[in-house]
Design a protein around this motif. Structure first.
Motif: not given
Ligand code: CUA
Length: 189
Positions: A117, A152, A154-156, A160, A163
């Motif tokens: 993340h 967030c 960062e692609y999670c 995503h 988030m």
């Molecule tokens: Cu956690 Cu994007």
């Protein structure tokens, strides 16, 4: 058709060589500038690469150790310093609202329970990756009381974009009053 003479083969090669040399100088110059920027921002802590020094088992985060739920949030340590512990997971942060005292040196300790993340606080230079298996640690300070968003970045996974959390910096005296009664603080309602 006119009969103007074309430049000779050797002349053309000279031109090409000169242009190539000039562009090579530009390219090398760019690399030197970029490397200098990385060194400068790194030395001045305006850019914070994630620390990969401390490791942790992401499968037991919720059961044992520093990142169990009751230990998350903002804590006034015995030595007077302030530590913020956060866990990131698909697709939320715990706590969802982080409460910090303004004008106070803070240490953030963040880890992930699942995938990579991103940890970013708007209007500050806080920006780190949060990786499962590692504790991302960084020191910072909020100059004045204010509210910040913490998306967030960062692609999670599919959730995503939903988030994110909040960071609320409050007056130091007010924080100390709360910290006197609560061991772990957050602004989650
Ligand atoms: Cu956690 Cu994007």
């Amino acid at each position: 058709m006119s009969n103007t003479p074309h430049p000779g083969h050797s002349d053309g090669a000279d031109v090409v060589e000169r242009i190539e040399r000039n562009w090579a100088i530009v390219a090398v110059g760019l690399i030197v500038v970029l490397v200098a920027m990385v060194v400068y921002t790194g030395l001045h802590w305006t850019m914070m690469p994630p620390s990969r020094v401390e490791t942790i088992d992401p499968t037991t985060l919720h059961v044992t150790g520093e990142f169990i739920e009751s230990n998350l949030g903002t804590a006034r340590e015995a030595d007077g310093s302030v530590t913020v512990r956060v866990v990131a997971q698909q697709y939320s942060f715990t706590p969802q609202c982080i409460l910090v005292p303004a004008g106070t040196p803070l240490t953030f300790r963040v880890t992930s329970a699942d995938v990579v993340h991103g940890f970013l606080v708007t209007d500050t230079n806080i920006n780190s990756m949060v990786e499962p298996g590692y504790i991302s640690t960084f020191k910072t300070k909020f100059d004045k009381p204010a509210e910040h968003l913490m998306p967030c970045h960062e692609y999670c996974g599919t959730g995503h974009e939903a988030m994110w959390a909040n960071v609320k910096a409050i007056d130091r005296a007010e924080f100390d009053k709360l910290a006197a009664t609560d061991r772990r603080l957050s602004c989650v309602k």
